[in-house]
Design an enzyme around this catalytic site. Structure first.
Site, short mmCIF file in Angstrom:
data_model
loop_
_atom_site.label_atom_id
_atom_site.label_comp_id
_atom_site.label_asym_id
_atom_site.label_seq_id
_atom_site.Cartn_x
_atom_site.Cartn_y
_atom_site.Cartn_z
N ARG A 7 0.79 -1.23 0.00
CA ARG A 7 0.00 0.00 0.00
C ARG A 7 0.83 1.29 0.00
NH1 ARG A 7 -4.96 0.39 3.90
NH2 ARG A 7 -3.34 0.30 5.53
N ASP A 8 2.13 1.21 0.08
CA ASP A 8 2.94 2.43 0.01
C ASP A 8 4.27 2.15 -0.68
OD1 ASP A 8 3.54 5.11 0.35
OD2 ASP A 8 4.31 4.87 2.39
N LEU A 9 4.19 1.51 -1.83
CA LEU A 9 5.38 1.17 -2.59
C LEU A 9 5.88 2.42 -3.32
CD1 LEU A 9 6.96 -1.46 -3.03
CD2 LEU A 9 5.68 -1.77 -5.15
N ASN A 13 11.02 3.43 -0.18
CA ASN A 13 10.83 2.15 0.50
C ASN A 13 11.49 0.99 -0.25
OD1 ASN A 13 9.37 3.31 2.59
ND2 ASN A 13 7.40 3.02 1.58
N THR A 48 1.45 7.43 -0.62
CA THR A 48 2.07 8.64 -1.13
C THR A 48 1.47 9.03 -2.47
OG1 THR A 48 4.14 8.01 -0.02
CG2 THR A 48 4.28 9.73 -1.71
#
Length: 214
Positions: A7-9, A13, A48
């Site tokens: 959910r936040d690739l 990260n 993001t």
């Protein structure tokens, strides 16, 4: 076996080790899906801007196709050296970089997508292959149904003779804008169109024609 949706690739990260091994970090917002569940809903959307899948950003729906969208944006940014900007006030869902990439693909000018800072230090055939696999175009499709599974992406990348499984669909049209101010720059050709909208309902368009010799 449970599946993990990050959910936040995004680039921050992704950890690249000295031997070029990739590691994904920051699973604080990750969710799991059981084998018999294709998608879930949440009231708290995290992530993001520029990397979040449209259906997740607008409706809180996440699935295995959510990270596929983010992955497509990651590769697109790696190839182009650009950020994917979401024009929220104009109803944008995928970002300016995806739109430009689609226009370049449509005109069969994928070589223009490559970051100029790379000079000639790359294999254009590889770049074209990555683009055609739709690490930017199919992975970054607005409708999750149109995105491939990551297993299919890996299979296409490992194939020496690769062809698109489907034609990438054109991103939906942007609205005429609303309150506030937005600027959209189309860099897909030597003509740059800049559209500026404001709360005063004034629409200004500026066009720059770039000299091919410059």
């Amino acid at each position: 076996m449970l599946s993990i949706v990050h959910r936040d690739l995004k680039p921050n990260n992704i950890i690249l080790e000295c031997d070029m091994t990739l590691n994904i970090s920051d699973f604080g917002s990750a969710k799991t899906l059981s084998p018999d569940v294709t998608e879930e809903h949440t009231c708290r959307v995290v992530g993001t801007s520029g990397y979040i899948a449209p259906e997740y950003a607008s409706r809180g729906v996440y699935s295995l196709k959510t990270d596929v969208f983010s992955f497509g944006i990651l590769v697109l940014e790696t190839i182009s050296g650009r950020k994917n900007t979401i024009l929220d006030k104009r109803g944008d869902t995928v970002g300016d970089l995806v739109r430009d990439a689609w226009c370049i693909w449509k005109d069969r000018r994928l070589h223009e997508l490559v970051d100029r800072s790379l000079g000639h230090g790359y294999d254009i055939a590889e770049v074209v292959m990555y683009a055609q696999v739709a690490l930017l175009l199919l992975c970054a499709q607005e409708d999750p149904v149109d995105r491939p599974a990551m297993t299919d992406v890996a299979a296409m990348l490992s194939s020496e003779s690769m062809s698109l499984p489907m034609e990438p669909k054109e991103p939906s049209a942007l609205s005429e804008g609303g309150a506030g101010e937005d600027t959209y720059i189309n860099r897909s050709s030597r003509t740059i169109d800049i559209t500026i909208t404001s709360s005063a309902t004034v629409l200004t368009r500026v066009r720059f024609i770039i000299d091919p010799e410059v």
